[in-house]
Motif scaffolding. Structure first.
Motif, PDB file in Angstrom:
ATOM      1  N   HIS A   1      -2.291  11.956  11.136  1.00 57.40           N
ATOM      2  CA  HIS A   1      -2.097  13.404  11.171  1.00 57.40           C
ATOM      3  C   HIS A   1      -3.304  14.138  10.588  1.00 57.40           C
ATOM      4  O   HIS A   1      -3.863  15.036  11.213  1.00 57.40           O
ATOM      5  N   PHE A   2      -3.745  13.700   9.399  1.00 56.11           N
ATOM      6  CA  PHE A   2      -4.848  14.411   8.756  1.00 56.11           C
ATOM      7  C   PHE A   2      -6.192  14.088   9.400  1.00 56.11           C
ATOM      8  O   PHE A   2      -7.108  14.920   9.378  1.00 56.11           O
ATOM      9  N   SER A   3      -6.304  12.900   9.994  1.00 51.15           N
ATOM     10  CA  SER A   3      -7.549  12.578  10.691  1.00 51.15           C
ATOM     11  C   SER A   3      -7.720  13.517  11.886  1.00 51.15           C
ATOM     12  O   SER A   3      -8.816  13.983  12.174  1.00 51.15           O
ATOM     13  N   LYS A   4      -6.597  13.778  12.556  1.00 48.67           N
ATOM     14  CA  LYS A   4      -6.652  14.670  13.703  1.00 48.67           C
ATOM     15  C   LYS A   4      -7.092  16.076  13.306  1.00 48.67           C
ATOM     16  O   LYS A   4      -7.765  16.769  14.045  1.00 48.67           O
ATOM     17  N   LEU A   5      -6.674  16.477  12.114  1.00 51.56           N
ATOM     18  CA  LEU A   5      -6.972  17.847  11.667  1.00 51.56           C
ATOM     19  C   LEU A   5      -8.291  17.954  10.896  1.00 51.56           C
ATOM     20  O   LEU A   5      -8.690  19.023  10.485  1.00 51.56           O
ATOM     21  N   SER A   6      -8.955  16.789  10.716  1.00 53.84           N
ATOM     22  CA  SER A   6     -10.043  16.777   9.731  1.00 53.84           C
ATOM     23  C   SER A   6     -11.174  17.749  10.066  1.00 53.84           C
ATOM     24  O   SER A   6     -11.824  18.266   9.168  1.00 53.84           O
TER      25      SER A   6
ATOM     26  N   THR B   1       0.836  -1.186   0.000  1.00 54.95           N
ATOM     27  CA  THR B   1       0.000   0.000   0.000  1.00 54.95           C
ATOM     28  C   THR B   1       0.879   1.247   0.000  1.00 54.95           C
ATOM     29  O   THR B   1       2.024   1.206   0.434  1.00 54.95           O
ATOM     30  N   THR B   2       0.317   2.330  -0.520  1.00 44.00           N
ATOM     31  CA  THR B   2       1.066   3.583  -0.503  1.00 44.00           C
ATOM     32  C   THR B   2       0.649   4.438   0.691  1.00 44.00           C
ATOM     33  O   THR B   2       1.149   5.516   0.886  1.00 44.00           O
ATOM     34  N   ILE B   3      -0.302   3.917   1.447  1.00 44.27           N
ATOM     35  CA  ILE B   3      -0.833   4.705   2.562  1.00 44.27           C
ATOM     36  C   ILE B   3       0.147   4.713   3.723  1.00 44.27           C
ATOM     37  O   ILE B   3       0.623   3.671   4.156  1.00 44.27           O
ATOM     38  N   ASN B   4       0.431   5.899   4.221  1.00 43.44           N
ATOM     39  CA  ASN B   4       1.310   6.043   5.369  1.00 43.44           C
ATOM     40  C   ASN B   4       0.446   6.289   6.593  1.00 43.44           C
ATOM     41  O   ASN B   4      -0.287   7.272   6.679  1.00 43.44           O
ATOM     42  N   LYS B   5       0.527   5.381   7.565  1.00 41.21           N
ATOM     43  CA  LYS B   5      -0.353   5.437   8.745  1.00 41.21           C
ATOM     44  C   LYS B   5      -0.210   6.747   9.502  1.00 41.21           C
ATOM     45  O   LYS B   5      -1.182   7.340   9.952  1.00 41.21           O
ATOM     46  N   ASP B   6       1.044   7.194   9.644  1.00 42.82           N
ATOM     47  CA  ASP B   6       1.270   8.444  10.392  1.00 42.82           C
ATOM     48  C   ASP B   6       0.591   9.613   9.698  1.00 42.82           C
ATOM     49  O   ASP B   6       0.016  10.498  10.325  1.00 42.82           O
ATOM     50  N   GLU B   7       0.687   9.620   8.360  1.00 40.23           N
ATOM     51  CA  GLU B   7       0.056  10.703   7.597  1.00 40.23           C
ATOM     52  C   GLU B   7      -1.466  10.664   7.799  1.00 40.23           C
ATOM     53  O   GLU B   7      -2.101  11.701   7.970  1.00 40.23           O
ATOM     54  N   ILE B   8      -2.021   9.456   7.741  1.00 36.29           N
ATOM     55  CA  ILE B   8      -3.471   9.338   7.900  1.00 36.29           C
ATOM     56  C   ILE B   8      -3.890   9.834   9.276  1.00 36.29           C
ATOM     57  O   ILE B   8      -4.851  10.582   9.432  1.00 36.29           O
TER      58      ILE B   8
ATOM     59  N   LEU C   1       0.661  13.495  -3.373  1.00 36.08           N
ATOM     60  CA  LEU C   1       1.894  12.787  -3.727  1.00 36.08           C
ATOM     61  C   LEU C   1       2.968  12.931  -2.647  1.00 36.08           C
ATOM     62  O   LEU C   1       3.688  11.979  -2.346  1.00 36.08           O
ATOM     63  N   GLU C   2       3.055  14.116  -2.051  1.00 38.20           N
ATOM     64  CA  GLU C   2       4.114  14.343  -1.059  1.00 38.20           C
ATOM     65  C   GLU C   2       3.778  13.737   0.299  1.00 38.20           C
ATOM     66  O   GLU C   2       4.546  13.884   1.240  1.00 38.20           O
ATOM     67  N   HIS C   3       2.609  13.070   0.395  1.00 36.93           N
ATOM     68  CA  HIS C   3       2.249  12.455   1.663  1.00 36.93           C
ATOM     69  C   HIS C   3       2.199  10.932   1.594  1.00 36.93           C
ATOM     70  O   HIS C   3       1.923  10.290   2.591  1.00 36.93           O
ATOM     71  N   VAL C   4       2.423  10.353   0.389  1.00 34.64           N
ATOM     72  CA  VAL C   4       2.283   8.894   0.281  1.00 34.64           C
ATOM     73  C   VAL C   4       3.639   8.198   0.426  1.00 34.64           C
ATOM     74  O   VAL C   4       4.696   8.795   0.198  1.00 34.64           O
ATOM     75  N   ASP C   5       3.592   6.934   0.834  1.00 35.05           N
ATOM     76  CA  ASP C   5       4.776   6.080   0.773  1.00 35.05           C
ATOM     77  C   ASP C   5       4.806   5.526  -0.649  1.00 35.05           C
ATOM     78  O   ASP C   5       3.766   5.315  -1.262  1.00 35.05           O
ATOM     79  N   ASN C   6       5.979   5.292  -1.158  1.00 34.81           N
ATOM     80  CA  ASN C   6       6.111   4.711  -2.489  1.00 34.81           C
ATOM     81  C   ASN C   6       5.329   5.476  -3.564  1.00 34.81           C
ATOM     82  O   ASN C   6       4.323   4.990  -4.097  1.00 34.81           O
TER      83      ASN C   6
ATOM     84  N   ARG D   1       3.255  29.469  11.565  1.00 41.91           N
ATOM     85  CA  ARG D   1       2.316  28.481  12.122  1.00 41.91           C
ATOM     86  C   ARG D   1       0.973  28.491  11.399  1.00 41.91           C
ATOM     87  O   ARG D   1      -0.080  28.322  12.008  1.00 41.91           O
ATOM     88  N   LYS D   2       1.014  28.796  10.103  1.00 42.38           N
ATOM     89  CA  LYS D   2      -0.217  28.751   9.322  1.00 42.38           C
ATOM     90  C   LYS D   2      -0.627  27.301   9.092  1.00 42.38           C
ATOM     91  O   LYS D   2      -1.777  27.002   8.796  1.00 42.38           O
ATOM     92  N   VAL D   3       0.338  26.417   9.138  1.00 38.80           N
ATOM     93  CA  VAL D   3       0.100  24.999   8.908  1.00 38.80           C
ATOM     94  C   VAL D   3       0.696  24.267  10.114  1.00 38.80           C
ATOM     95  O   VAL D   3       1.752  24.655  10.607  1.00 38.80           O
ATOM     96  N   THR D   4       0.012  23.228  10.571  1.00 41.31           N
ATOM     97  CA  THR D   4       0.504  22.481  11.734  1.00 41.31           C
ATOM     98  C   THR D   4       1.883  21.877  11.451  1.00 41.31           C
ATOM     99  O   THR D   4       2.067  21.235  10.410  1.00 41.31           O
ATOM    100  N   PRO D   5       2.856  22.098  12.361  1.00 44.36           N
ATOM    101  CA  PRO D   5       4.185  21.508  12.147  1.00 44.36           C
ATOM    102  C   PRO D   5       4.079  19.996  11.975  1.00 44.36           C
ATOM    103  O   PRO D   5       3.271  19.344  12.645  1.00 44.36           O
ATOM    104  N   GLY D   6       4.864  19.462  11.068  1.00 47.04           N
ATOM    105  CA  GLY D   6       4.815  18.028  10.809  1.00 47.04           C
ATOM    106  C   GLY D   6       3.930  17.674   9.620  1.00 47.04           C
ATOM    107  O   GLY D   6       3.839  16.516   9.230  1.00 47.04           O
TER     108      GLY D   6
END
Lengths: 548, 297
Positions: B38-43, B29-36, B175-180, B222-227
């Motif tokens: 991160h964005f779930s928290k900000l959703s 999978t190209t899905i990166n758990k940490d990225e998911i 693209l800049e958030h996926v693995d592979n 800090r316009k965008v959450t660090p990380g």
């Protein structure tokens, strides 16, 4: 205003844009929106007006009888109206070009003259006129006719809005007096100074009342027809008196419109007097030296408070007597008492410096309204007032001295319509902050600038303090001489961006703003001079600041 | 400027290794758990137009502008009949099947649906899909029987297992958030019908992009959450061009204007507005840029 969350019931209609207010700004917005193919084909628009628009629809001008509500349409506004196919429906026989403006100081008589042909000499394109005067009704009727050609906009007149609430999906919902409910993606407030939409959107506004009342009236005067000796009645005249400016706006060879900003007490008394008194005072207000005009105004106020108002013959006697003591010949153009039956043939010298002599006030046209400065703190609502936009008087109320109120509203309509069209073409939600943001970005400071200059003009000319009068006099006299140079510089700046930018945007008023800049720099000079003169002079100046 | 140029050339020579490997297609999978996460928290912030995703809200009209301009350009090059009127009526995407991969809160998806596209919007984060569906449900145009917008919690790798293929695949800032990323690009390309259009927006891996998107946007302003951004995951436009040339074989050599294109998008902080850079403006693809490529017929 009551605010509660409402869910859409069965009887709630849904539209994309609801415009509240059928004045010129609201109608112009509806026309501008309809003129866009993208908007016409994808958005449902409703305009709601409390009054009866059939009176506007069926309005007919009769000969030389003119409505007392007239506006000067700048070339930029006219271009916009042409673009949305409205101008062709304005009855052009009832509009008058302003080809020249004469503006002068009531105390020092320093005068500035703006002539359209003077601008033409430095422009690549000929400029025939600076603005065009039209009765508001003439314009509104044209806007309505234009709207009727587009069936996409539903017009609900004689319909009051009882309440505005926010639904739980964040859309505003209008409860109409006839029981209908309309939820809307975007709610536009074109509903005037006391805008209910503005209070729903919870947008505060700042401003003040000027303690000034503007008298409007339609004047019948001796004919001014193009002859060997004089030009047509296409010159606007404005004299800045201590109590406020008096303006004469030409409508036809024998009729013109008056806008006279003065103290509320004097306005009240003048409107209660015989119309002959008002006519005589209008002539005097353009002609008499200030000291005598001041005296006459006091005399009128006093006679009224004593219950014995001055009659027309009495006021004419007074004026004649004052003119005599100033050495003004009764045959001269500067006399308010020129024998009317001799006013044919060759006009007296300097007749073109003054408006033609007023003979009478057209019946039922004398009226007055309070003069205000008011600017909303935002043009688009957020949070509980989201999906709202304000335009025209709902967003700003401006001193009428520069005749800019309607033009600002038209420019708002143009900008908001363009902003909505862009959003539609980009798939945006036209009620969202992102979609609407370009509108205040384009209009807020533009409006504020013009409002601020108008306000400063009013204040600078309200003073009769020596240094202030001197500064504004020098400023205006210098500017009058430098005008072609100034205009040439501005043309060059404009020519670089677009070819006809200048002719579109140039208005006498913009040139006048330069005059204010000049006058204020003169004031700064006067200020620093006074500071050096020490304590006594300082206290005088502080006093003048208080007056401002 | 010299420094910028030499660095960018160096970057383009030093291609991200993952863009070259695709041997294990679809087995991972190209899905990166940490990225998911991160964005779930900000959703919940997706539709706060002045908040965390305010910059994306401002960017959205420019993304759409680019998509429409490119589609119109290709259409007009192929048809002798002018299609410009279609792009003036606010329904420019009528009749097109579009998938928005990594739709987030649905910023772009809603716009696509409003423009008439039959839009499927997918995201690997369930909470994003929840927020996006909730937001769309508030708009009568996007709900109801004639609605053209459908949200699904899935990934592009899952979606290709179905038979549905699309005229347009959009994937904005994904693209800049996926693995592979190579694998991810493969799946996007597989979702396209022959002759279909792939539109992406992403961030280049340059000192400028580090400075703007990580240092300024995340750490200083800090316009965008660090990380939110990871410098080493950024992809340069040259790498994308190379991928479609070498890996996909969609064109040979330098792509023509009807084959693939990178266009910079530039944020003007003083206007709080993004603009689309000109086609050949130098250095404009050094930070945020749009990429378009067309699958051969």
């Amino acid at each position: 205003m009551l605010r509660f969350l409402t869910t859409s019931g069965d009887n709630t209609e849904s539209v994309d844009i609801a415009i509240v207010g059928g004045g010129p700004a609201g109608l112009a917005l509806a026309c501008a929106l309809s003129s866009s193919q993208a908007i016409r084909e994808s958005l449902k628009i409703t305009l709601i007006e409390g009054g009866d628009l059939s009176k506007v629809r069926t309005w007919q001008g009769h000969g030389d009888i003119y409505s007392n509500r007239v506006s000067s349409i700048t070339n930029a506004s006219r271009q916009f109206l042409e673009d949305i196919n409205v101008w062709e429906k304005v009855e052009s026989e009832r509009t008058t070009p302003i080809e020249e403006m004469q503006v002068w100081d009531g105390i020092s008589d320093a005068r500035i003259v703006f002539a359209a042909n003077e601008l033409s000499s430095v422009s690549s394109q000929p400029i025939q006129e600076m603005a065009r005067l039209t009765e508001n009704l003439n314009l509104q009727r044209a806007l309505l006719q234009c709207l009727e050609a587009y069936p996409g906009v539903s017009l609900l007149d004689k319909t009051k809005v009882d309440a505005i609430n926010q639904m739980d999906n964040g859309w505003p919902v209008l409860s109409l007096a006839n029981g209908r409910k309309i939820q809307t993606r975007l709610l536009v407030g074109a509903d005037g100074f006391n805008s209910p939409v503005r209070s729903f959107a919870n947008i505060s506004s700042f401003g003040w009342s000027y303690d000034t009342q503007a008298i409007v009236a339609t004047l019948s005067h001796i004919p001014r027809i193009t002859t060997e000796y004089q030009g047509p009645n296409t010159t606007a005249y404005q004299r800045f008196l201590k109590t406020g400016p008096i303006a004469f706006l030409p409508l036809s060879p024998t009729a013109s419109s008056l806008v006279w900003s003065t103290t509320p007490s004097l306005a009240k008394v003048l409107l209660q007097s015989e119309t002959g008194v008002l006519a005589a005072m209008i002539n005097a207000a353009f002609r008499l030296p200030y000291i005598s005009l001041d005296y006459l105004q006091d005399a009128i106020l006093q006679s009224h408070s004593q219950g014995t108002p001055l009659t027309t013959p009495a006021i004419l006697d007074e004026i004649r007597w004052r003119e005599k003591s100033h050495g003004i010949d009764i045959q001269s153009a500067h006399s308010s008492c020129q024998p009317v039956d001799e006013l044919v043939g060759i006009p007296p010298a300097e007749a073109d410096l003054l408006p033609p002599l007023v003979l009478s006030i057209q019946e039922g046209t004398a009226a007055s309204f309070p003069v205000r400065f008011n600017h909303a703190e935002a043009y688009i609502g957020e949070g509980e007032g989201a999906r709202t936009a304000l335009l025209g008087d709902a967003a700003h109320t401006v001193h009428p001295l520069a005749g800019q109120g309607l033009n600002l509203g038209l420019a708002d309509a143009q900008s908001l319509a363009r902003c909505i069209e862009t959003a539609v073409l980009r798939g945006g939600d036209i009620g969202s902050y992102t979609a609407l943001m370009p509108y205040p970005q384009e209009r807020y400071f533009e409006n504020h600038k013009i409002m601020a200059v108008t306000d400063k003009l009013h204040k600078i000319y309200r003073s009769d303090l020596g240094p202030v009068v001197w500064a504004r006099t020098v400023g205006v006299e210098v500017l009058n001489e430098l005008l072609p140079l100034k205009a040439a510089m501005m043309f060059q700046a404009g020519a670089q961006s677009t070819n006809n930018h200048f002719s579109k945007d140039m208005s006498a008023f913009k040139l006048l703003t330069l005059g204010v800049e000049f006058a204020s720099s003169g004031m700064d000079l006067a200020k620093s001079l006074l500071k050096n003169l020490g304590g006594a002079a300082n206290s005088v100046f502080q006093y003048s600041n208080k007056l401002k | 400027m010299n420094l910028l140029l030499s660095t960018s050339l160096k970057c383009s020579r030093h291609i991200r290794p993952s863009l070259r490997c695709s041997a294990t297609r679809y087995l991972q999978t190209t899905i990166n758990k940490d990225e998911i996460n991160h964005f779930s928290k900000l959703s919940s912030h997706w539709w706060d137009e002045k908040g965390e995703f305010g910059l994306l809200h401002r960017m959205n009209p420019v993304r759409v502008q680019y998509i429409l301009e490119k589609l119109q350009e290709v259409e007009e090059a192929e048809n002798t009949v002018s299609s410009s009127s279609k792009y003036l009526n606010g329904r420019a995407l009528s009749g097109l099947d579009v998938v928005d991969v990594g739709c987030g809160g649905g910023l772009l998806s809603e716009a696509l649906a409003r423009l008439g596209a039959n839009t499927l919007a997918i995201d690997a984060s369930e909470s994003n899909i929840t927020i996006a569906s909730l937001h769309a449900s508030k708009d009568p145009l996007l709900t109801g029987p004639n609605a053209k917008l459908e949200y699904r919690h899935t990934s592009s790798e899952e979606l290709i297992k179905e038979s549905r293929r699309f005229d347009v695949v959009c994937s904005m800032e994904v693209l800049e958030h996926v693995d592979n990323p190579a694998l991810f690009l493969h799946s996007c390309c597989d979702l396209l019908k022959p002759g279909g259009h792939l539109f992406m927006s992403t961030v280049a891996r340059t000192p400028l992009s580090y400075f703007l998107t990580i240092f300024m946007a995340e750490q200083v302003l800090r316009k965008v959450t660090p990380g939110t951004h990871h410098y080493d995951k950024f992809v340069n436009s040259e790498e994308l061009v190379n991928f479609f040339h070498e890996e996909m074989g969609w064109f040979t050599g330098v792509p023509g204007r009807l084959q693939a294109e990178s266009r910079g998008i530039i944020y003007l902080p003083w206007k709080d507005e993004w603009i689309l850079a000109g086609r050949n403006d130098p250095f404009t693809t050094e930070c945020n840029y749009m990429f378009w490529a067309r699958k051969p017929l």
